[in-house]
Design an enzyme around this catalytic site. Structure first.
Site, PDB file in Angstrom:
ATOM      1  N   THR A  77     -28.709 -70.317 -73.680  1.00  0.00           N
ATOM      2  CA  THR A  77     -28.173 -71.033 -74.834  1.00  0.00           C
ATOM      3  C   THR A  77     -29.337 -71.549 -75.665  1.00  0.00           C
ATOM      4  OG1 THR A  77     -28.097 -73.145 -73.682  1.00  0.00           O
ATOM      5  CG2 THR A  77     -26.158 -71.733 -73.509  1.00  0.00           C
ATOM      6  N   LYS A 333     -19.356 -91.231 -85.199  1.00  0.00           N
ATOM      7  CA  LYS A 333     -18.340 -92.229 -84.874  1.00  0.00           C
ATOM      8  C   LYS A 333     -18.628 -93.485 -85.690  1.00  0.00           C
ATOM      9  CE  LYS A 333     -17.901 -90.421 -80.177  1.00  0.00           C
ATOM     10  NZ  LYS A 333     -19.050 -89.514 -80.168  1.00  0.00           N
ATOM     11  N   TRP A 338     -13.786 -90.903 -86.763  1.00  0.00           N
ATOM     12  CA  TRP A 338     -14.711 -89.780 -86.738  1.00  0.00           C
ATOM     13  C   TRP A 338     -14.978 -89.247 -88.134  1.00  0.00           C
ATOM     14  CZ3 TRP A 338     -12.547 -86.414 -82.102  1.00  0.00           C
ATOM     15  CH2 TRP A 338     -12.854 -87.071 -80.911  1.00  0.00           C
TER      16      TRP A 338
END
Length: 440
Positions: A77, A333, A338
């Site tokens: 990744t 946040k 959000w």
């Protein structure tokens, strides 16, 4: 990965020389060159690729028999939100992914009898270049590999000279290439479709590719752990939609495919409805979806029920369309609510003076976190911070507006062409805007 042989080119060899002592598992280093082009090196036991090939007899070589579940390739990744982790693909998984990629669900514009020319802009270490190196021989297509040079003029030279018809890559490649093409009056007469993933595309980019260049931009969700997990095509019956309505559909991250299960869950793991509005943590399961990370053991990639923990926040609608709202570590946040960094970035990149944009959270004494907008201007373009905020005020809710706008020459990028948010968060962790405490 504990490789035993390392294949490098002349440009990579100095990099390997710098850390060769740290890779004791490697027994042989092979330079991809003919003898007369072999670079000088102090490394012991370096082998010449072309000499190795010449020494072999290709007349009676027998393909070995082995378990289809044995390892085929290992990709790591990109580590945009943490340490890179190894994902092992079996031969079975790679072939199943190739079968899915070869269906019209992925490349609906294929024309019977035409020699397709595929060029993945995703490098081969990025999820096997999205399986295009397998998909090309499977379908009989010509394969073009761009190598290491992703400068826009070099990419365009390949697109034009090799008559590429299908390509794949993250949006950042297109943002830079389209800007270069516009400044040099170039077109793409052969290219018909590009598959994209990795990060959400700005709407303006999809519209430019479609209207000015006749290229169908298709968007799918996937990751190193979950290749070919969604289809980039429009739902059957969408062919009568107008251009703008089709662009709306292109902005989603694909739709569920046969063989892969997807759901979104809340913070407690409860499944949320597929209503197109409920935002949750994306979970995925399927026969070619990763079940664990290299050397980290069972459960390292999944929850207790075997669902891959993607790290993405998303919504799923009743038709199976998946729309990413953010990475779980990138969502901002603010005051218990959000803010999507992805949506803010896309809105910012709709400004004609903006080449690239990134949004990260900065600490706030009252609201916990607030957005900081980082902008790379197009060459020769001019835009101020206030002009950016005025532009965004027409696109997003007022309380989403960034507390500050900073202009930078470049954004840190991963090797796979995505903005490295981890670096940005570290760079701006102590950032204080001039109006700290007044926002929202």
């Amino acid at each position: 990965a504990e490789d035993r042989m390392l294949f490098v080119d002349a440009l990579t060899l100095p990099i390997v020389e710098a850390f060769a002592e740290r890779i004791p598992s490697v027994k042989h280093i092979v330079v991809m060159a003919a003898r007369e082009r072999m670079p000088a090196t102090a490394l012991p036991g370096v082998l010449c690729y072309e000499e190795l090939l010449a020494a072999e007899d290709d007349t009676d070589w027998a393909w070995p028999s082995f378990d289809e579940r044995s390892a085929s390739t290992i990709c790591f990744t990109s580590g945009t939100t943490g340490n890179p982790k190894g994902v092992v693909y079996s031969h079975r998984a790679a072939f199943l992914q190739t079968l899915m990629g070869g269906s019209y669900e992925f490349f609906p514009d294929h024309r019977a009898g035409q020699l397709e020319v595929m060029m993945p802009m995703a490098p081969m270490f990025h999820g096997n270049a999205w399986n295009m190196p397998f998909l090309a021989p499977y379908t009989g297509a010509k394969l073009v590999l761009p190598g290491r040079n992703y400068e826009p003029d070099k990419l365009y030279e390949l697109f034009d000279g090799e008559k590429v018809t299908l390509t794949a890559g993250v949006p950042s490649f297109w943002l830079i290439l389209l800007d270069w093409m516009a400044r040099h009056g170039k077109t793409l007469p052969h290219l018909r479709q590009t598959l994209s993933s990795g990060t959400a595309p700005p709407r303006s980019m999809i519209e430019t590719l479609g209207r000015q260049y006749g290229v169908d931009y298709t968007q799918a969700w996937g990751m190193t752990e979950a290749l070919m997990a969604t289809a980039p095509t429009l739902k059957p019956g969408s062919d009568t939609l107008g251009f703008e309505a089709k662009v709306d559909r292109r902005l989603v991250s694909g739709r569920c495919v046969a063989g892969v299960k997807m759901k979104v869950v809340d913070d407690e793991g409860r499944t949320l409805p597929r209503d197109g509005t409920s935002v949750g943590h994306l979970r995925v399961k399927g026969p070619w979806i990763a079940s664990e990370y290299l050397k980290l053991g069972p459960g390292s990639a999944t929850d207790a029920e075997g669902w891959l923990i993607t790290g993405d926040m998303a919504v799923i609608d009743a038709d199976g369309h998946v729309t990413l709202t953010d990475r779980s570590k990138d969502v901002i946040k603010s005051g218990g609510e959000w803010i999507s960094s992805v949506q803010l970035e896309n809105a910012a990149m709709g400004h004609p003076a903006v080449l690239q944009a990134a949004v990260v959270a900065i600490a706030h004494p009252k609201w916990q976190e607030r957005p900081l907008l980082l902008v790379v201007r197009r060459p020769g373009a001019s835009v101020s911070a206030q002009e950016m905020l005025d532009f965004l005020a027409q696109k997003v809710a007022r309380w989403w507006l960034p507390d500050a706008v900073e202009f930078v020459d470049a954004l840190p990028m991963t090797a796979t062409g995505k903005v490295h948010k981890l670096t940005l968060r570290q760079t701006y962790k102590d950032y204080q805007p001039a109006n700290a405490g007044e926002a929202r």
